[in-house]
Write a protein that holds these residues in place. Structure first.
Motif, PDB file in Angstrom:
ATOM      1  N   GLU A 107      37.981  42.578  26.655  1.00 19.24           N
ATOM      2  CA  GLU A 107      39.060  43.122  26.758  1.00 19.24           C
ATOM      3  C   GLU A 107      39.115  43.642  28.476  1.00 19.24           C
ATOM      4  N   GLY A 108      38.309  44.422  28.846  1.00 16.80           N
ATOM      5  CA  GLY A 108      38.195  45.107  30.156  1.00 16.80           C
ATOM      6  C   GLY A 108      38.640  44.570  30.855  1.00 16.80           C
ATOM      7  N   VAL A 109      37.412  43.559  31.091  1.00 23.42           N
ATOM      8  CA  VAL A 109      37.111  42.703  32.444  1.00 23.42           C
ATOM      9  C   VAL A 109      38.374  41.824  32.339  1.00 23.42           C
ATOM     10  N   LEU A 110      38.655  41.198  31.665  1.00 28.38           N
ATOM     11  CA  LEU A 110      39.898  40.287  31.752  1.00 28.38           C
ATOM     12  C   LEU A 110      41.169  41.098  32.289  1.00 28.38           C
ATOM     13  N   SER A 111      41.327  42.368  31.595  1.00 28.40           N
ATOM     14  CA  SER A 111      42.784  42.297  32.019  1.00 28.40           C
ATOM     15  C   SER A 111      42.336  42.940  33.722  1.00 28.40           C
ATOM     16  N   GLN A 112      41.741  42.381  34.451  1.00 31.32           N
ATOM     17  CA  GLN A 112      41.980  42.324  35.576  1.00 31.32           C
ATOM     18  C   GLN A 112      42.975  40.877  35.971  1.00 31.32           C
ATOM     19  N   ALA A 113      43.187  39.673  34.970  1.00 33.30           N
ATOM     20  CA  ALA A 113      44.048  39.314  34.965  1.00 33.30           C
ATOM     21  C   ALA A 113      45.526  39.912  34.142  1.00 33.30           C
ATOM     22  N   MET A 114      45.784  40.581  33.773  1.00 36.23           N
ATOM     23  CA  MET A 114      46.745  40.457  32.571  1.00 36.23           C
ATOM     24  C   MET A 114      48.438  41.745  33.820  1.00 36.23           C
ATOM     25  N   ASP A 115      47.560  42.321  34.255  1.00 35.25           N
ATOM     26  CA  ASP A 115      48.772  42.551  35.188  1.00 35.25           C
ATOM     27  C   ASP A 115      48.691  42.029  36.578  1.00 35.25           C
ATOM     28  N   GLU A 116      50.517  42.011  37.633  1.00 39.75           N
ATOM     29  CA  GLU A 116      50.786  40.396  37.974  1.00 39.75           C
ATOM     30  C   GLU A 116      49.945  41.100  39.443  1.00 39.75           C
ATOM     31  N   GLU A 117      50.258  42.694  39.858  1.00 36.75           N
ATOM     32  CA  GLU A 117      49.693  42.996  40.806  1.00 36.75           C
ATOM     33  C   GLU A 117      48.088  43.426  40.596  1.00 36.75           C
ATOM     34  N   THR A 118      47.749  43.787  40.527  1.00 42.75           N
ATOM     35  CA  THR A 118      46.055  43.638  39.414  1.00 42.75           C
ATOM     36  C   THR A 118      45.741  42.086  40.089  1.00 42.75           C
ATOM     37  N   ALA A 119      46.065  41.710  39.492  1.00 46.61           N
ATOM     38  CA  ALA A 119      45.443  39.984  39.476  1.00 46.61           C
ATOM     39  C   ALA A 119      45.510  39.744  41.279  1.00 46.61           C
ATOM     40  N   ALA A 120      47.016  40.085  41.181  1.00 47.26           N
ATOM     41  CA  ALA A 120      47.239  39.348  42.599  1.00 47.26           C
ATOM     42  C   ALA A 120      46.256  39.956  43.960  1.00 47.26           C
ATOM     43  N   THR A 121      45.542  41.069  43.475  1.00 46.91           N
ATOM     44  CA  THR A 121      44.698  41.983  44.788  1.00 46.91           C
ATOM     45  C   THR A 121      43.422  41.750  44.043  1.00 46.91           C
ATOM     46  N   THR A 122      42.679  41.583  42.893  1.00 49.31           N
ATOM     47  CA  THR A 122      41.173  41.155  42.582  1.00 49.31           C
ATOM     48  C   THR A 122      40.972  39.746  43.274  1.00 49.31           C
ATOM     49  N   LEU A 123      42.417  38.659  43.462  1.00 43.74           N
ATOM     50  CA  LEU A 123      42.088  37.698  43.618  1.00 43.74           C
ATOM     51  C   LEU A 123      41.772  37.227  44.389  1.00 43.74           C
ATOM     52  N   ALA A 124      42.770  38.241  45.739  1.00 43.39           N
ATOM     53  CA  ALA A 124      42.713  38.540  46.801  1.00 43.39           C
ATOM     54  C   ALA A 124      41.136  38.719  47.322  1.00 43.39           C
ATOM     55  N   VAL A 125      40.643  39.499  46.630  1.00 41.83           N
ATOM     56  CA  VAL A 125      39.057  40.186  47.300  1.00 41.83           C
ATOM     57  C   VAL A 125      38.435  39.349  46.711  1.00 41.83           C
ATOM     58  N   MET A 126      38.235  39.151  45.409  1.00 48.34           N
ATOM     59  CA  MET A 126      37.132  37.835  45.597  1.00 48.34           C
ATOM     60  C   MET A 126      37.193  36.380  46.316  1.00 48.34           C
ATOM     61  N   TRP A 127      38.158  36.228  46.765  1.00 47.49           N
ATOM     62  CA  TRP A 127      38.737  34.968  47.435  1.00 47.49           C
ATOM     63  C   TRP A 127      38.065  35.754  49.122  1.00 47.49           C
ATOM     64  N   ASN A 128      38.197  37.280  49.727  1.00 48.04           N
ATOM     65  CA  ASN A 128      37.246  37.053  50.203  1.00 48.04           C
ATOM     66  C   ASN A 128      35.910  37.632  50.918  1.00 48.04           C
ATOM     67  N   ALA A 129      35.854  38.172  49.687  1.00 44.84           N
ATOM     68  CA  ALA A 129      34.425  38.036  48.885  1.00 44.84           C
ATOM     69  C   ALA A 129      33.419  37.087  49.535  1.00 44.84           C
ATOM     70  N   GLY A 130      34.256  35.801  49.504  1.00 42.75           N
ATOM     71  CA  GLY A 130      33.183  34.442  49.502  1.00 42.75           C
ATOM     72  C   GLY A 130      32.895  34.090  50.720  1.00 42.75           C
TER      73      GLY A 130
END
Length: 211
Positions: A107-130
């Motif tokens: 639940e905690g790991v997937l919570s990173q995709a629950m909130d719109e702002e958190t999801a957008a930030t997490t995706l952007a960071v993961m994309w940059n980390a590539g």
């Protein structure tokens, strides 16, 4: 008090003040970089100039702490993973049974995709980390590895013959699924949590034991 004692005391006071200043600068750069990455999304990578402008700092301050933008991204991944691990540890501690701890972890790991702002930030960071080729992502421990370690004890209690390997596989699968949700802009459902939890437990529980 000798002259050397006075000199040492003044020098230590100056060093402590500088350390506090540097800690504040690093935190400002990390937070600013996350904000700029969220704004850029997955269409462009932030410039150092953009990051220091949001942080209210100079290029000199940036390069005092990070030798490159890659090093900053690596630090953001490490910082974010550390914060998430702290949250997961707190949530898992609420449950006495190991299988319920695993569910809290999922639940905690997937919570990173629950909130719109958190999801957008997490995706952007993961994309940059590539694109990162140095620092935290270049070797262990990885962000996924840090998350996996939280499962070792629960997997051992559940009878896993190799808790570290099972936890690593579960973490890679769950983080991979998180990435899918982030890219699709889909919020995980309770059914998603149930399914992934059963998957994570399947190697150590008999069929139907978690139903």
């Amino acid at each position: 008090m000798s002259r050397s004692d006075v000199a040492d005391r003044i020098a230590q006071r100056a060093l402590a003040s500088r350390e506090a200043q540097y800690t504040t600068e690093v935190r400002a750069l990390l937070d600013a970089a996350r904000e700029v990455m969220r704004r850029c999304g997955t269409t462009s990578r932030p410039r150092v100039a953009d990051i220091v402008a949001v942080a209210g700092l100079s290029n000199e301050a940036f390069y005092r702490h990070f030798r490159s933008k890659d090093a900053l991204v690596a630090a953001i991944m490490e910082d974010g993973a550390g914060q998430l691990c702290g949250y997961l540890t707190h949530q898992m501690a609420k449950e006495p049974a190991p299988q319920d701890k695993v569910r809290r972890w999922v639940e905690g790991v997937l919570s990173q995709a629950m909130d719109e702002e958190t999801a957008a930030t997490t995706l952007a960071v993961m994309w940059n980390a590539g694109s990162v080729t140095e620092g935290f992502l270049a070797g262990p421990p990885s962000a996924t590895g840090m998350l996996a370690r939280l499962l070792h004890e629960s997997y051992a209690e559940l009878g896993s013959a190799d808790p570290e390997l099972d936890a690593s596989l579960a973490a890679h699968a769950t983080v991979g699924r998180l990435a899918d949700h982030l890219w699709r802009r889909e919020r995980p459902t309770a059914a998603d949590v149930d399914h992934i939890t059963r998957f994570c437990l399947r190697t150590v529980l008999t069929e139907g034991a978690y139903e």
